[in-house]
Design an enzyme around this catalytic site. Structure first.
Site, mmCIF file in Angstrom:
data_model
loop_
_atom_site.group_PDB
_atom_site.id
_atom_site.type_symbol
_atom_site.label_atom_id
_atom_site.label_comp_id
_atom_site.label_asym_id
_atom_site.label_seq_id
_atom_site.Cartn_x
_atom_site.Cartn_y
_atom_site.Cartn_z
ATOM 1 N N GLU A 146 -36.058 -91.779 25.583
ATOM 2 C CA GLU A 146 -37.313 -91.708 24.838
ATOM 3 C C GLU A 146 -37.026 -91.884 23.344
ATOM 4 O O GLU A 146 -36.376 -91.043 22.732
ATOM 5 C CB GLU A 146 -37.906 -90.325 25.115
ATOM 6 N N ASP B 276 -52.255 -80.605 26.351
ATOM 7 C CA ASP B 276 -51.515 -80.496 27.598
ATOM 8 C C ASP B 276 -52.477 -80.812 28.745
ATOM 9 O O ASP B 276 -53.694 -80.686 28.597
ATOM 10 C CB ASP B 276 -50.957 -79.080 27.768
ATOM 11 N N ARG C 58 -37.094 -66.233 23.314
ATOM 12 C CA ARG C 58 -37.052 -65.099 24.250
ATOM 13 C C ARG C 58 -35.777 -64.305 24.105
ATOM 14 O O ARG C 58 -34.706 -64.886 23.981
ATOM 15 C CB ARG C 58 -37.080 -65.597 25.691
ATOM 16 N N TYR D 79 -53.510 -83.343 20.251
ATOM 17 C CA TYR D 79 -52.486 -83.249 21.270
ATOM 18 C C TYR D 79 -52.956 -82.264 22.323
ATOM 19 O O TYR D 79 -53.329 -81.144 21.996
ATOM 20 C CB TYR D 79 -51.183 -82.751 20.642
ATOM 21 N N ARG E 282 -34.602 -87.698 23.966
ATOM 22 C CA ARG E 282 -34.214 -87.079 25.234
ATOM 23 C C ARG E 282 -34.007 -88.131 26.311
ATOM 24 O O ARG E 282 -34.483 -89.256 26.187
ATOM 25 C CB ARG E 282 -35.238 -86.035 25.687
HETATM 26 N N1 UDP Z 1 -38.119 -79.063 19.361
HETATM 27 C C1 UDP Z 1 -36.873 -78.965 18.783
HETATM 28 N N2 UDP Z 1 -35.760 -79.057 19.579
HETATM 29 C C2 UDP Z 1 -35.840 -79.255 20.913
HETATM 30 C C3 UDP Z 1 -37.129 -79.344 21.504
HETATM 31 C C4 UDP Z 1 -38.241 -79.247 20.704
HETATM 32 O O1 UDP Z 1 -36.764 -78.804 17.584
HETATM 33 O O2 UDP Z 1 -34.791 -79.359 21.586
HETATM 34 C C5 UDP Z 1 -39.292 -78.974 18.467
HETATM 35 C C6 UDP Z 1 -39.707 -80.334 17.929
HETATM 36 O O3 UDP Z 1 -40.175 -80.144 16.606
HETATM 37 C C7 UDP Z 1 -40.838 -80.734 18.835
HETATM 38 C C8 UDP Z 1 -41.520 -79.397 19.097
HETATM 39 O O4 UDP Z 1 -40.434 -78.479 19.161
HETATM 40 O O5 UDP Z 1 -41.706 -81.662 18.206
HETATM 41 C C9 UDP Z 1 -42.335 -79.349 20.372
HETATM 42 O O6 UDP Z 1 -41.494 -79.641 21.450
HETATM 43 P P1 UDP Z 1 -42.049 -79.963 22.897
HETATM 44 O O7 UDP Z 1 -40.877 -80.016 23.811
HETATM 45 O O8 UDP Z 1 -43.160 -79.051 23.192
HETATM 46 O O9 UDP Z 1 -42.605 -81.441 22.666
HETATM 47 P P2 UDP Z 1 -43.276 -82.448 23.690
HETATM 48 O O10 UDP Z 1 -42.494 -82.371 24.959
HETATM 49 O O11 UDP Z 1 -44.687 -82.034 23.829
HETATM 50 O O12 UDP Z 1 -43.103 -83.750 23.008
#
Ligand code: UDP
Length: 360
Positions: free
Chosen positions: A294, A344, A173, A342, A274
């Protein structure tokens, strides 16, 4: 006892379908191999805090009817997901937006930020993999600090070997907006997710700690199977592969550990991707806190399946299982695991409601 439906899996698809079926006067038996309902949405009270035991679930949708559907079971709070990234001890805003660009480069205006990204695009035009897609979208600095190492630990593969589609889930954004999602409605159910499932499953027989066995097929006229499709067919064409996760929950004797619900660790230095601090999903004021680290894991059939590996090998394996599934008259493979995709939460609800409309 004979049922109209045997629903295998008390997760979101199974529970939404069960609710719609009961409303139409159908008799349903729901079985789940776990000791609780709710599938991966399950939340558990620890120290007065609703803990998302299988990873953070932040409900959001742009469809009013899906939002209203969920709100009939529970009230949602005003939580907006604004994760931050910690890269080697420095904090950056997510998703990639004007705040992030300011933190990285000191750029103030969207034009300045766009110019920076443009100068870091390395001449990429038609991105062929995740690395190229990321650099094309946000340039090399954001890629190196916020994407590369995080993605490689998340998926256990190099960014050049991953599909571009994974990164397209994230917004980029040119406004100062830290909302991770673009959806019109967003929030966390006050008091957790599990109560939603209790309400959805009201009026069904539920057997927990009960894995599906083929003998159960005689119990009902039709089966809604939300477990793994390859598991149903005894992995006869080989197992469909997943990326798995390990969740390490800790109760800490502090009332505020990290000041945000979600902090991504984007460096390879930490093995976890995370840390979730659950109380911040509900603006909690408890004396203690519960956090979850995680850890992405390689998957074996003994592990929990989380993210389908959507490569050619698995896609063709899935097609083979699907050709068996198409011959079934009374078994329907549904949800994230039945469809090997996958999803949501809002997608699952939509699919379950649409299927219920056709089926019931
Ligand atoms: N991603 C990244 N950095 C971040 C967060 C996400 O590179 O800080 C990338 C990473 O490849 C991840 C994808 O974006 O697999 C999708 O992230 P999302 O947060 O949607 O993943 P989820 O929470 O569904 O596991």
């Amino acid at each position: 006892m004979s049922y109209d439906y045997l629903i295998v899996g008390a997760g979101l698809f199974g529970s939404v379908f069960a609710r719609e079926a009961v409303k139409k006067g159908k008799k349903c038996l729901v079985v789940d191999k776990r000791s609780h309902i709710g599938g991966n949405c399950y939340t558990e009270n620890m120290e007065g805090i609703q803990v998302h035991k299988y990873g953070a679930h932040i409900f959001r949708t742009s469809e009013k009817h899906i939002w209203e559907y969920m709100n009939q079971f529970v009230e949602f709070n005003r939580f907006t997901n604004s994760p931050i990234a910690n890269y080697n001890g420095k904090i950056y805003s997510l998703p990639f937006n004007m705040n992030t660009f300011y933190q990285l480069w000191g750029t103030i205006t969207p034009d300045e930020a766009r110019a920076r990204i443009e100068s870091q695009r390395e001449g990429i035009v038609g991105p062929k993999n995740l690395e190229e897609q990321a650099i094309f979208l946000v340039g090399t600095d954001v890629y190196n600090i916020l994407i590369k190492e995080y993605t490689e630990k998340q998926w256990g593969r190099k960014c050049v070997d991953l599909p571009a589609s994974i990164i397209r889930r994230l917004p980029v954004r040119f406004t100062y907006d830290n909302n991770y999602f673009n959806d019109r409605y967003q929030g966390i159910p006050i008091g957790g997710y599990t109560q939603i499932f209790e309400k959805m499953l009201d009026g069904c027989d539920v057997r927990l700690g009960t894995a599906y066995t083929p003998e159960m097929a005689t119990l009902a006229d039709a089966i809604i199977y939300t477990g793994t499709i390859d598991g149903y067919y005894n992995y006869q064409f080989g197992a469909l592969e997943y990326r798995s996760l390990r969740f390490a929950h800790e109760i800490l004797d502090t009332n505020n550990f990290q000041g945000n619900a979600v902090v991504n660790y984007t460096s390879a230095k930490e093995a976890y991707t995370r840390i979730i601090e659950h109380k911040h999903f509900e603006f909690g004021t408890q004396d203690k806190t519960v956090i979850t680290k995680e850890y992405p894991q390689n998957w074996t059939p003994a592990d929990e399946p989380y993210y389908p590996i959507n490569d050619d090998k698995n896609a063709s394996r899935y097609e083979k299982y699907l050709s068996l599934a198409r011959k079934e008259r009374n078994v329907h493979f549904k949800g994230r695991l039945g469809g090997y995709q996958y999803l949501d939460m809002q997608d699952v609800i939509n699919m379950a409601l649409n299927f219920a409309k056709e089926e019931l």
